[in-house]
Enzyme design. Structure first.
Site, PDB file in Angstrom:
ATOM      1  N   HIS A 174      34.066  31.272  32.536  1.00  0.00           N
ATOM      2  CA  HIS A 174      33.416  32.580  32.714  1.00  0.00           C
ATOM      3  C   HIS A 174      33.835  33.488  31.545  1.00  0.00           C
ATOM      4  O   HIS A 174      34.564  34.461  31.718  1.00  0.00           O
ATOM      5  CB  HIS A 174      33.861  33.169  34.055  1.00  0.00           C
ATOM      6  CG  HIS A 174      33.000  34.302  34.546  1.00  0.00           C
ATOM      7  ND1 HIS A 174      31.872  34.727  33.891  1.00  0.00           N
ATOM      8  CD2 HIS A 174      33.117  35.097  35.648  1.00  0.00           C
ATOM      9  CE1 HIS A 174      31.325  35.733  34.569  1.00  0.00           C
ATOM     10  NE2 HIS A 174      32.061  35.974  35.629  1.00  0.00           N
TER      11      HIS A 174
ATOM     12  N   ARG B  35      23.616  31.600  34.486  1.00  0.00           N
ATOM     13  CA  ARG B  35      24.704  31.358  35.453  1.00  0.00           C
ATOM     14  C   ARG B  35      24.364  30.036  36.128  1.00  0.00           C
ATOM     15  O   ARG B  35      23.372  29.946  36.865  1.00  0.00           O
ATOM     16  CB  ARG B  35      24.812  32.493  36.470  1.00  0.00           C
ATOM     17  CG  ARG B  35      25.743  32.147  37.615  1.00  0.00           C
ATOM     18  CD  ARG B  35      26.210  33.327  38.406  1.00  0.00           C
ATOM     19  NE  ARG B  35      27.196  34.091  37.657  1.00  0.00           N
ATOM     20  CZ  ARG B  35      27.980  35.018  38.191  1.00  0.00           C
ATOM     21  NH1 ARG B  35      27.902  35.296  39.482  1.00  0.00           N
ATOM     22  NH2 ARG B  35      28.859  35.663  37.457  1.00  0.00           N
TER      23      ARG B  35
ATOM     24  N   GLN C 226      33.486  37.455  31.446  1.00  0.00           N
ATOM     25  CA  GLN C 226      34.442  38.142  32.303  1.00  0.00           C
ATOM     26  C   GLN C 226      35.751  38.397  31.571  1.00  0.00           C
ATOM     27  O   GLN C 226      36.331  39.484  31.654  1.00  0.00           O
ATOM     28  CB  GLN C 226      34.713  37.295  33.560  1.00  0.00           C
ATOM     29  CG  GLN C 226      35.693  37.935  34.510  1.00  0.00           C
ATOM     30  CD  GLN C 226      35.126  39.200  35.116  1.00  0.00           C
ATOM     31  OE1 GLN C 226      34.040  39.180  35.679  1.00  0.00           O
ATOM     32  NE2 GLN C 226      35.844  40.309  35.023  1.00  0.00           N
TER      33      GLN C 226
ATOM     34  N   ARG D 175      32.290  45.037  31.947  1.00  0.00           N
ATOM     35  CA  ARG D 175      31.343  43.927  31.743  1.00  0.00           C
ATOM     36  C   ARG D 175      30.166  44.405  30.892  1.00  0.00           C
ATOM     37  O   ARG D 175      29.672  43.671  30.031  1.00  0.00           O
ATOM     38  CB  ARG D 175      30.837  43.391  33.095  1.00  0.00           C
ATOM     39  CG  ARG D 175      31.910  42.718  33.952  1.00  0.00           C
ATOM     40  CD  ARG D 175      32.372  41.407  33.347  1.00  0.00           C
ATOM     41  NE  ARG D 175      31.268  40.488  33.126  1.00  0.00           N
ATOM     42  CZ  ARG D 175      30.729  39.720  34.078  1.00  0.00           C
ATOM     43  NH1 ARG D 175      31.223  39.714  35.288  1.00  0.00           N
ATOM     44  NH2 ARG D 175      29.712  38.903  33.795  1.00  0.00           N
TER      45      ARG D 175
ATOM     46  N   CYS E  91      38.299  39.730  38.923  1.00  0.00           N
ATOM     47  CA  CYS E  91      36.926  39.777  38.397  1.00  0.00           C
ATOM     48  C   CYS E  91      35.935  40.297  39.431  1.00  0.00           C
ATOM     49  O   CYS E  91      34.863  40.765  39.058  1.00  0.00           O
ATOM     50  CB  CYS E  91      36.518  38.396  37.897  1.00  0.00           C
ATOM     51  SG  CYS E  91      36.416  37.135  39.176  1.00  0.00           S
TER      52      CYS E  91
ATOM     53  N   ASP F  39      41.899  35.779  41.732  1.00  0.00           N
ATOM     54  CA  ASP F  39      40.459  35.620  41.990  1.00  0.00           C
ATOM     55  C   ASP F  39      40.336  35.017  43.389  1.00  0.00           C
ATOM     56  O   ASP F  39      41.339  34.616  44.002  1.00  0.00           O
ATOM     57  CB  ASP F  39      39.838  34.710  40.903  1.00  0.00           C
ATOM     58  CG  ASP F  39      38.314  34.620  40.984  1.00  0.00           C
ATOM     59  OD1 ASP F  39      37.696  35.442  41.697  1.00  0.00           O
ATOM     60  OD2 ASP F  39      37.744  33.717  40.341  1.00  0.00           O
TER      61      ASP F  39
END
Ligand code: CP
Ligand code: NVA
Length: 306
Positions: free
Chosen positions: A134, A107, A137, A292, A264, A225
């Site tokens: 991402h 990350r 996700q 996930r 997410c 988001d």
């Protein structure tokens, strides 16, 4: 050995196979204890290193649990408390970790760090979120849409809010899966032109506007988001510009009956989404979070496949 860096780089048939595998593994372990391994333990004796330059709850826990369920192990490195935080290069970190572990998830603050890691690693590298994208996700999100009975080919997804890293990965996935994206962002917060143009050139149906109600009309799913992603510093102007893009019951009512709400997470209740939508019957956000694990298990096995 395969890296999982962005959905646009991965052949559509592989992406489809990853989603099938995710569904299959989830079903096959119904009733198992969360830490119990899958019957086939495909990654037995394998170790994944996860590196975090930014905060995480879901990505951190889901990769750890995914590895346990695949029969392997995971370890966590905080960039700040490892030598990365004292200036050891990403390239040397890649070389060292490649001698010690079987795969690396990063990350990263900057997408360039991910590319640098992948360039110098001799083991698979997985994108666990960067400033640009991402992808893990979005696989979980697509899995959640399918579980909700939505066929991805021809599905109409509406994105409302900031044109950020999560939206970019949806755009990367759109040509491969054949869903359309109606995007509503305020001016100045639209997704990058190059991402939109590339997705359109690959056949994706993407509509951009600044009108949330229009974007949501006829949608099978409404997705948003946070208005302030990790690393964003212009908090005041963002909050002001994005204020009219909150997803509430009135906006959800403009989508198709049976439309699902995705986020997410982490959510900022009372900002981009109301409590009533988060906790309402159309919300699938906690299935999405659980998925996930299942989606990443399929990514991990894909990375190790010959
Ligand atoms: N959605 C997501 O990636 O969550 P975390 O930041 O908690 O990992
Ligand atoms: N867009 C958010 C996603 C967090 C999972 C961020 O980058 O902070």
């Amino acid at each position: 050995m395969r890296h999982f860096l962005d959905l646009e780089d991965i052949p559509p048939l592989d992406l489809r196979a990853i989603l099938y595998e995710a569904h299959g593994r989830k079903k096959a372990r119904a009733g198992f204890a969360k830490g119990a391994p899958d019957a086939d333990r495909p990654l037995e004796h394998r170790v994944l290193a996860t590196i975090f330059e930014k905060n995480s709850t879901r990505t951190r826990v889901s990769f750890d649990i995914a590895m346990r369920q695949l029969g392997g192990n995971a370890l966590v490195l905080d960039a700040a408390t490892s030598q990365l935080g004292r200036g050891e290069s990403v390239a040397d970190t890649a070389r060292v970790l490649s001698r010690m572990v079987d795969a690396i998830m990063l990350r990263a603050n900057s997408h360039d760090s991910l590319l640098e890691l992948a360039k110098h690693a001799t083991v698979p590298v997985i994108n666990g979120l960067t400033d640009k994208s991402h992808p893990c996700q979005i696989l979980a999100d697509l899995m959640t849409l399918e579980e909700s009975g939505i066929t991805l080919k021809g599905a109409r997804l509406a994105w409302v809010g900031d044109g950020n890293n999560v939206l970019t990965s949806f755009m990367h996935a759109a040509p491969a899966f054949g869903f359309s994206l109606a995007v509503a962002t305020p001016r100045g917060y639209a997704p990058p032109d190059a991402v939109v143009e590339k997705a359109r050139a690959a056949g994706a149906d993407i509509t951009l506007s600044d009108d949330a109600a229009t974007a949501v009309g006829g949608a099978d799913s409404v997705i948003t988001d946070t208005w302030v992603s990790m690393g964003d510093t212009d908090v005041g102007p963002r909050m002001q510009a994005l204020g009219p893009y909150a997803v509430d019951d009135a906006l959800m009512a403009k989508a198709n009956r049976g439309a699902i709400f995705l986020h997410c997470l982490p959510a900022h209740r009372g900002e981009e989404v109301s409590d009533s939508v988060m906790d309402g019957p159309q919300s699938k956000v906690f299935d999405e979070a659980e998925n996930r694990i299942h989606a990443q298990k399929a990514v991990l096995t894909w990375c190790f496949r010959d």
